[in-house]
Design an enzyme around this catalytic site. Sequence first.
Site: not given
Length: 460
Positions: A203, A100, A225, A37
């Site tokens: 994810e 990211k 999330d 992850d």
Amino acid sequence: MSGEMTILGSAILALLLAGYLAQQYLPMPTPKVLGIDLGTTYCSVGVFHPGTGDVKVIMDDDGHQSIPSIVSFTEKDIYVGYEGLELADANPHNTIYDAKRFIGKIFSPEELEKESDRYQFKVVNNDGEAVYSIKTNETFTVTPEYIASQLLLKLKKMAEKYLGIPVSKAVISVPAEFDERQRNYTVKAANLAGLDILRVINEPTAAAMAYGLHKVDVFNVLVVDLGGGTLDVSLLNKQGGMFLTRAMAGNNKLGGQDFNQRLLQYLYDKIYSTYGSLPSLKEEIHRLRQSVEAVKLNLTLYNSSWVRMPLTLPAYRSSEPGKKVEEDRTQENVALNQKDESSEPQKVHFETEISRKLFEHLNEDLFQKILVPIERVLKEGHLGKEEVDEIVLVGGSTRIPRIRQVIRDFFSKEPNTSVDPDLAVVIGVAIQAGIMGGSWPLQVSAIEIPNRHLRKTNFN
Ligand SMILES: *[C@@H]1O[C@H](CO)[C@@H](O)[C@H](O)[C@H]1NC(C)=O
Ligand SMILES: *[C@@H]1O[C@H](CO)[C@@H](O)[C@H](O)[C@H]1NC(C)=O
Ligand SMILES: *[C@@H]1O[C@H](CO)[C@@H](O)[C@H](O)[C@H]1NC(C)=O
Ligand SMILES: *[C@@H]1O[C@H](CO)[C@@H](O)[C@H](O)[C@H]1NC(C)=O
Ligand SMILES: CC(=O)N[C@H]1CO[C@H](CO)[C@@H](O)[C@@H]1O
């Protein structure tokens, strides 16, 4: 002819039996594929143990199950994870985080400028791609995928130390909204770290797998999330054991930092109304921020918590930039303040109780905002809220009891929260890695149907 068939049949049977016995009596097979992850703020690595069916999230030397996604460059070396974080204050211009947000993305010049204004490091526009300018005793540029590769290399080494053998294969997760280019650059980063990527999975799908939802009879799964700075909501459909992302929405300016900010503002107001001035020492402001985070974490477990710290306050009335201060500056007050400016700072012991109720009250409007993208994905998926079979909560901020309650009340249903919300993604990716590693010969190898045409709606 039929005799031959029988011999062939027996041979196959013998082989299967040998395989079965081997599984029973040979030493536990070592996992060969890592599950990674690669998060915006933290990253983790895990493996699936075929023998026991357990996932192990691998720790660093200090026992952390995740490392900060931070890389710091100095004259001497490159520091990754917690070592990079330690250098962040002293070496802010050469300490890169949030890579990211940049990886594989094409920006317009204005967009990139706006993005880079948020950071102390220097982001340079390279034909629409972001690169970072580093200045130690030499000056050079590095790409976001190079930053990611340093993080992946560290995770790979942690895993190799744990397993005691070299590993070169991995499954990695990316946000559902990543386009093909962003996925390709993530794979490129892994290749730079010496990792061959067997599969890239979303994810939310990984989070659903952490709850074993690939194995049970469910159809509609909603994944919420909520992390430090962003909210992502995905609606998944499961069709014949495969997950398909049906709709996505989110808010990239909502998360734990915003809840902290509300509490910090409350404390500033309290300090100002009690002492008539505000902390100005960088060190004290830093500690105040740290205690806000500690209080927030404690309030997930307890009904109340305390902020206690010594403060050195200017004797005169100061005002925080951008902060509204009550209009009580009468002529007399102004005169007083001017006189006070030369006097000694006041040393005080600041102490205040924060109840969970107060924390919830300060943030209630932000908590309610979580429902906006949830309603959006239901609408896009043409689904009533009672048709959602499972609700999966991921990301540290979903530990906040009031947030769970807002979601529970909306669906009149208990969300799935038993897996650590910070580790749900890596656990799911490790399960997928176990499947890819062929832990059981007849396991399905694909768990996700890619959906290339989907776009995410953002509410800010
Ligand atoms: C910068 O410092 C490192 C180690 O201190 C050294 O190896 C390197 O040659 C130096 N580079 C320059 C351009 O001076
Ligand atoms: C991504 O990589 C694949 C395989 O290497 C390639 O076929 C595809 O064109 C790439 N796509 C983009 C958008 O870079
Ligand atoms: C917190 O408060 C609630 C009611 O407001 C009460 O039911 C609960 O027992 C309290 N919990 C603790 C740990 O004090
Ligand atoms: C949080 O809770 C722990 C355990 O009760 C306590 O030791 C700690 O002082 C608390 N921290 C804050 C900031 O309230
Ligand atoms: C509230 C809750 O825990 N719901 C579900 C979570 O996911 C599992 C599947 O593994 C369900 O069995 C639970 O009922």
